[in-house]
Design a protein around this motif. Structure first.
Motif, PDB file in Angstrom:
ATOM      1  N   ALA A 372       0.932  -1.351   0.177  1.00 37.01           N
ATOM      2  CA  ALA A 372      -0.091  -0.022  -0.005  1.00 37.01           C
ATOM      3  C   ALA A 372       0.441   1.317  -0.042  1.00 37.01           C
ATOM      4  N   LEU A 373       1.845   0.818   0.638  1.00 37.16           N
ATOM      5  CA  LEU A 373       2.605   2.642   0.819  1.00 37.16           C
ATOM      6  C   LEU A 373       3.671   2.700  -0.981  1.00 37.16           C
ATOM      7  N   PHE A 374       3.668   1.721  -1.199  1.00 38.98           N
ATOM      8  CA  PHE A 374       4.959   1.807  -2.385  1.00 38.98           C
ATOM      9  C   PHE A 374       3.659   1.955  -3.868  1.00 38.98           C
ATOM     10  N   THR A 375       2.335   1.875  -3.625  1.00 41.85           N
ATOM     11  CA  THR A 375       1.321   1.961  -4.438  1.00 41.85           C
ATOM     12  C   THR A 375       1.087   3.246  -3.920  1.00 41.85           C
ATOM     13  N   GLY A 376       0.981   4.102  -3.030  1.00 38.39           N
ATOM     14  CA  GLY A 376       0.501   5.554  -1.997  1.00 38.39           C
ATOM     15  C   GLY A 376       1.798   6.496  -2.501  1.00 38.39           C
ATOM     16  N   GLY A 377       3.061   5.699  -2.945  1.00 41.81           N
ATOM     17  CA  GLY A 377       3.956   7.011  -2.757  1.00 41.81           C
ATOM     18  C   GLY A 377       4.379   7.908  -3.991  1.00 41.81           C
ATOM     19  N   MET A 378       3.524   7.045  -5.115  1.00 39.30           N
ATOM     20  CA  MET A 378       4.589   8.064  -6.489  1.00 39.30           C
ATOM     21  C   MET A 378       3.528   8.722  -7.729  1.00 39.30           C
ATOM     22  N   LEU A 379       1.932   9.047  -6.617  1.00 39.88           N
ATOM     23  CA  LEU A 379       1.822  10.489  -6.870  1.00 39.88           C
ATOM     24  C   LEU A 379       2.647  11.680  -5.958  1.00 39.88           C
ATOM     25  N   PRO A 380       1.743  11.573  -4.613  1.00 38.56           N
ATOM     26  CA  PRO A 380       2.489  12.981  -4.201  1.00 38.56           C
ATOM     27  C   PRO A 380       3.965  12.895  -4.461  1.00 38.56           C
ATOM     28  N   GLY A 381       4.552  11.989  -5.365  1.00 37.99           N
ATOM     29  CA  GLY A 381       6.156  12.797  -5.613  1.00 37.99           C
ATOM     30  C   GLY A 381       6.111  13.387  -6.982  1.00 37.99           C
ATOM     31  N   VAL A 382       4.990  13.390  -7.631  1.00 33.32           N
ATOM     32  CA  VAL A 382       4.888  13.653  -8.773  1.00 33.32           C
ATOM     33  C   VAL A 382       4.503  15.430  -8.335  1.00 33.32           C
ATOM     34  N   VAL A 383       3.292  15.411  -7.585  1.00 34.56           N
ATOM     35  CA  VAL A 383       3.019  16.899  -6.976  1.00 34.56           C
ATOM     36  C   VAL A 383       4.092  17.803  -6.896  1.00 34.56           C
ATOM     37  N   LEU A 384       4.695  16.921  -5.721  1.00 30.03           N
ATOM     38  CA  LEU A 384       5.907  17.808  -5.504  1.00 30.03           C
ATOM     39  C   LEU A 384       6.893  18.640  -6.286  1.00 30.03           C
TER      40      LEU A 384
END
Length: 626
Positions: A372-384
């Motif tokens: 779940a953490l691996f899936t959730g981590g992708m998009l927030p990195g894009v936002v920043l």
């Protein structure tokens, strides 16, 4: 950001006892390095065999996890010895690097004597712990658990030797004697004050976990030893807890099987750089964006996004990218200060990109699913990343590109083909974990096998001579990280036993503004913690305390993980305290003062990005449903 090389004075020619200590140090150190390097290799083979047996032959090896976990404790302890010998334990050198040479020598010697003090005090309890474990038999291999537990006293004994050798070779005697005197005085002072400390109750938490930790951390004592000294002092002087319990907690913290992913991903990161995969990725991105204004800065953001998290060390990520991109960027007129500021900012931006070691640590200490953490981590990195790109666009909107050659479509296509195996690696890793083909630990062996094959067959770049060095570096960094996790776990346990976590939960849950108030306070707290403690220790200490409260006030744990990691990342890379920033400067060989006027724009962009991620939970949790 992992420990800087010690800032010791230039070594003098060694005579007499220093010469003998040097010889002994090289002999013992060389042996420990060889064993630690061999252990990294054996771990890769065991876990690789486990995956193969399960998926190819459908006959799982019952003993592979158990053997891997026994050897992992040995690897972590011997790695910690290598790190101590090489001065690579994480420490805060902000203050040490700002004082005069005399004070600096004293602080450097103090960092060693404080570590020696802890090792001397804990060693008898570590021996007792290994002795007690003799009666436990392991389930699969059916051997006594003393084989595993012995790693702790052996590692501590070897660290003690390494630290003593460092003192004997210190160059000048005065700071060493002063440091020894101060250390003995402090230990005696606390020991004599014991009877007065007991009645203070919860005030002792401030004395030890704020006072002692702060004093040690700011004096440049390695963070792991700062935590360990505070915990030891607290338990020994103010509670009736037998100290063998502290060794047990240290062992427990270092023995999560999930953490075995740490050495493997660190080694994988080194492989990606050695086989030329990192370079192939960057050249492809540069051919796509090189002719745009500020193009190579966008490439830096994109390259950090792709490479990030695989090596487990932000410093390794930066070291794979900066040397390839910086010379060309400087040719185009980019200011060195701006480059180092952007490199630091991308370090903070990519903290949540899987398979980041911080995500694996959060999973191991809070029990949140790693997939779940691996899936959730992708998009927030894009936002920043988008927030950073906005600053780049603004700064480079007037850049002169008349002399920049454009790549033809054919050249871009060719570079894309070359980069394809490299670019697909991060996706192979994420897919394997999310689809459940392999655990976070095992997937690194798939990545390693993939990189070796690509290096040998596709990129034809594989320097066998560099392997021993890479294995030793991996062991050293692993030891530094895992030893911190162990010491922070013991400290977190001490805090929990004191009832502090219940009090903290009450205070945090009563924050006005409900969910938003709680998130806002968490952001501020973790930016401060990140700047002083670095990511992993802060997570191990406060993760188990704060994640349950987040759940109570209605924050999704994956969303909370992302917010906390970014806040910590911003603290870690923001001057004046953030050690990550100095790491970026060290890699780029650029004076820290040059980056200061550029970095605040990027930090502001990251903060705005963080507020967006915190305010819109969907960014972190939207893909979890699929």
């Amino acid at each position: 950001m992992h420990g800087h090389a010690a800032l010791s004075p230039a070594p003098l020619p060694e005579k007499g006892i220093a010469h003998l200590a040097g010889k002994l140090d090289r002999a013992v150190g060389g042996f420990v390095e060889a064993v630690a390097a061999a252990l990294v290799l054996i771990e890769i083979v065991i876990l690789g065999a486990g995956v193969t047996a399960r998926y190819v032959f459908h006959k799982p090896l019952i003993w592979s996890d158990e053997l891997a976990s026994i050897l992992f404790l040995w690897l972590s302890m011997l790695g910690a010895v290598v790190a101590l010998r090489r001065g690579e334990h994480m420490r805060m050198t902000g203050l040490v690097s700002r004082v005069g040479p005399g004070a600096r020598s004293l602080l450097e010697a103090l960092a060693i004597t404080a570590s020696i003090a802890f090792l001397l005090m804990i060693l008898p309890h570590a021996l007792e712990y290994a002795e007690e474990e003799r009666f436990i038999v392991t389930p699969a291999l059916e051997i006594t658990n003393a084989w595993r537990a012995a790693a702790i006293p052996v590692g501590m004994g070897l660290m003690l030797l390494a630290a003593c050798f460092r003192l004997l070779r210190f160059g000048s005697l005065r700071p060493v004697l002063l440091a020894l005197g101060l250390t003995v005085a402090f230990v005696l002072l606390f020991w004599l004050a014991g009877p007065m400390l007991k009645p203070l109750g919860k005030l002792n938490l401030v004395v030890f976990f704020v006072g002692v930790v702060a004093l040690n951390v700011f004096s440049g004592v390695p963070i792991a030893f700062s935590f360990a000294l505070a915990t030891f002092g607290y338990l020994a002087l103010t509670t009736a807890t037998p100290l063998i319990v502290m060794v047990g907690r240290l062992d427990e913290g270092m023995s999560h099987l999930i953490l075995l992913a740490v050495p493997l991903f660190i080694f994988l990161g080194a492989l990606i750089e050695m086989t030329g995969m990192a370079r192939a990725m960057i050249q492809f991105l540069a051919s796509l964006l090189g002719h745009v204004r500020g193009g190579l800065s966008y490439v830096l953001v994109g390259a950090m996004y792709l490479v990030s998290g695989i090596s487990g060390s932000k410093i390794a990520d930066m070291a794979a990218i900066a040397p390839v991109l910086f010379p060309e960027m400087q040719k185009r007129g980019a200011k060195p200060g701006d480059l180092v500021a952007l490199l630091s900012a991308t370090g903070a931006q990519t903290e949540t990109i899987p398979p980041s070691i911080v995500l694996i640590t959060i999973g191991s200490v809070t029990g949140v699913s790693i997939a779940a953490l691996f899936t959730g981590g992708m998009l927030p990195g894009v936002v920043l990343g988008v927030a950073l790109c906005f600053v780049i666009w603004w700064r480079y909107r007037g850049e002169d590109l008349s002399h920049v050659a454009r790549y033809s479509k054919r050249e871009i296509g060719k570079l894309a083909l070359v980069a394809l195996p490299a670019v697909s690696l991060p996706f192979v890793i994420r897919a394997a974990v999310v689809e459940g083909v392999a655990t976070a630990t095992e997937v690194s062996t798939i990545g390693i096998a993939y990189s070796v094959v690509m290096g040998l067959l596709v990129y034809r770049q594989f320097d066998w001579r560099r392997l021993p060095r890479m294995l030793v570096d991996t062991a050293s960094l692993t030891g530094a990280i895992i030893f911190i996790v162990g010491c922070a776990t013991a400290m977190a346990w001490g805090l929990t036993q004191s009832g502090f976590s219940q009090d903290l939960a009450k205070i945090m849950a009563a924050v006005p503004g409900g969910t938003w108030g709680f998130l806002a306070i968490s952001i501020v707290a973790f930016i401060i913690l990140g700047s002083v403690l670095e990511g992993i220790p802060a997570i191990v200490l406060f993760g188990p305390l704060l994640f349950p409260i987040a759940k109570q006030v209605g924050v999704h744990e994956v969303h909370y993980a992302m917010v906390v990691i970014f806040a910590m990342g911003i603290g870690l890379f923001a001057p004046p305290f953030g050690v990550g920033y100095y790491g970026a400067c060290a890699i780029s060989k650029i004076n820290p003062d040059e980056g200061l006027k550029y970095i605040w724009g990027y930090m502001l962009a990251l903060l705005i990005g963080l507020v967006v991620v915190a305010a819109v939970p969907w960014i972190s949790t939207g893909f979890l449903k699929f």
